[in-house]
Design an enzyme around this catalytic site. Structure first.
Site, PDB file in Angstrom:
ATOM      1  CG  HIS A  88      -8.711 -11.599  -0.537  1.00 39.75           C
ATOM      2  ND1 HIS A  88      -8.027 -12.776  -0.739  1.00 39.75           N
ATOM      3  CD2 HIS A  88      -8.600 -11.320   0.785  1.00 39.75           C
ATOM      4  CE1 HIS A  88      -7.527 -13.183   0.417  1.00 39.75           C
ATOM      5  NE2 HIS A  88      -7.848 -12.317   1.348  1.00 39.75           N
ATOM      6  CG  ASP A 167       2.261 -13.309   1.010  1.00 38.67           C
ATOM      7  OD1 ASP A 167       2.118 -12.735   2.103  1.00 38.67           O
ATOM      8  OD2 ASP A 167       1.462 -14.150   0.584  1.00 38.67           O
ATOM      9  NE  ARG A 174       1.474 -12.151   8.821  1.00 40.01           N
ATOM     10  CZ  ARG A 174       0.489 -12.177   7.920  1.00 40.01           C
ATOM     11  NH1 ARG A 174       0.746 -12.421   6.647  1.00 40.01           N
ATOM     12  NH2 ARG A 174      -0.755 -11.944   8.278  1.00 40.01           N
ATOM     13  CB  SER A 189       0.028 -11.016   3.367  1.00 33.15           C
ATOM     14  OG  SER A 189      -0.299 -12.319   2.950  1.00 33.15           O
ATOM     15  CE  LYS A 193      -1.581 -13.899  -0.664  1.00 30.42           C
ATOM     16  NZ  LYS A 193      -1.652 -14.815   0.471  1.00 30.42           N
TER      17      LYS A 193
END
Length: 433
Positions: A88, A167, A174, A189, A193
């Site tokens: 990620h 999320d 947000r 968050s 995931k």
């Protein structure tokens, strides 16, 4: 008769406002009650701001992550019979690393379930880039994801609606309440995931610098450490690389042009920085997945990674040989003197690409796949007067003026021997066990 709720949102907001800690039960209730609509957006906005201002303890962040994870399904790839690993990135300008990285790692017999997102603002989205291939599908069912991991080895696709729905709801909130940069909320968050995705190992590419989501390396380091701890707590082998985003990554910023550059990397070429980061992340992913001493450079150079790439594009309805879309108009900016390119600010160029149509201002906006910027020089390169420095691509020439406004003062040519922008090394440090 309505069930009596275990807690009152206002009490929880006050606790966090006054720098108190929320219990595990309170956090579980808050996330569940917000997901089902009992806690209103206004209340969750106040809570997000209280967290942004006052932070959370490690235990609270873990509880928040696990509560968001519990709001939806959790994928399980154990039936594949091979290790799973994923990456990620916190996003940056010209960051197309997922594209060559997934097939490179998958070519070693490790499954790579790369659930990706779309761009918003100046950072591009992996799915937007891949949709430059006509017919390529981002939305896959869980069954299709599993089949592609089994048959091809890797997949890049959109996360299903069933993964961490809490999320999805909180992320949108947000974005419009000025609380995006809250480290406890970013960490929970991302990790809710990624843990829900069912990967056994995870490498985080956490950016810092001008074009990054968090500019300051200390804040990026804090985020990286927090996420590594969350992964390890959840039984996912996790590490992070802190990487430099002061200068755009590679020589392309956009969608179709970034795909072209990714294919160059898969063919054994491409810009040195894109290749360096792809190789470093691949080694890290493979090591965490139990594949030691993998010769990743060779897999790039001998065509194995390219074969996996082509198979994955075909499996999702795309044609890997399809010509990439080309913009109708272009505008070339040239050097006004001989010298050395001293500076090239990532954020300014990212915003310019966005203004050309490569990104979106709202989630529902379409992107223009051919829009973007090709860079012809990087800091440290010698340039001659009249030589192209960068080319802007857009379908509407009216977009050039605002894009040029964005990059005004964002680059500088100086005399040979003058100090070149020093963002430090591309990979600043590794965090993990």
């Amino acid at each position: 008769m309505n069930a009596v709720e275990a807690f009152d949102a206002v009490d929880l907001i006050r606790t966090k406002r006054d720098r108190g800690e929320l219990s595990t039960d309170q956090i579980d209730w808050l996330v569940d009650a917000y997901t089902r609509g009992y806690v209103a957006d206004e209340q969750m906005s106040a809570m997000a701001m209280a967290i942004f201002l006052n932070g959370m303890s490690r235990r609270e962040i873990r509880d928040m992550t696990m509560a968001m994870l519990a709001s939806g399904e959790r994928l399980d790839f154990s039936a594949l019979g091979k290790p799973t690993t994923d990456k990620h990135s916190t996003g940056g300008v010209g960051d197309k690393i997922t594209l060559p990285l997934m097939p490179l790692v998958a070519s070693f017999g490790v499954a790579v379930p790369q659930l990706s997102g779309r761009g918003l603002g100046h950072t591009g989205g992996t799915l937007d880039k891949l949709e430059s291939f006509p017919g390529w599908r981002a939305e896959l069912s869980n069954e299709e994801v599993f089949a592609q991991l089994r048959d091809v080895g890797g997949v890049i696709c959109a996360a299903g609606a069933g993964l961490a729905p809490a999320d999805k709801k909180l992320y949108a909130l947000r974005d419009i309440t000025g609380t995006v940069e809250a480290i406890p909320l970013i960490a929970s968050s991302i990790m809710s995931k990624k843990i829900a995705e069912g990967t056994g190992a995870l490498v985080l590419d956490v950016k810092f610098g001008s074009g990054a989501f968090l500019k300051d390396i200390e804040r990026s380091r804090e985020l990286a450490r927090t996420m590594v701890e969350l992964g390890e707590d959840a039984g996912v082998a996790t590490s992070a690389l802190l990487t430099n985003m002061n200068v755009p990554l590679g020589l392309t910023i956009g969608n179709a042009n970034e795909v072209r550059e990714s294919v160059e990397v898969l063919a054994g070429g491409g810009p040195a920085d894109v290749r360096e980061l792809t190789i470093a992340l691949a080694r890290e992913m493979l090591e965490l997945a139990g594949v030691a001493d993998a010769d990743v450079e060779r897999a790039l150079d001998d065509g194995r990674a390219m074969d996996t790439w082509r198979a994955s594009i075909r499996a999702q309805g795309g044609d890997p040989d399809a010509p990439m879309p080309v913009a109708k108009e272009q505008h070339v900016v040239t050097a006004d003197r001989d010298g050395v390119l001293l500076r090239q600010d990532a954020l300014s160029f990212g915003i310019a690409a966005w203004r050309l149509g490569a990104g979106r201002a709202r989630k529902e906006d379409p992107v223009q796949h051919a829009a973007g910027i090709d860079l012809h020089a990087k800091p440290g390169d010698e340039v001659r007067a009249g030589q192209p420095l960068f080319t802007l691509h857009a379908d509407q020439p009216a977009r050039f003026a605002r894009a040029l406004e964005s990059v005004e003062g964002a680059w500088e040519i100086g005399d040979a021997g003058a100090a070149v922008q020093d963002g430090g090394p591309l990979i600043a440090e590794r965090i993990g066990r």
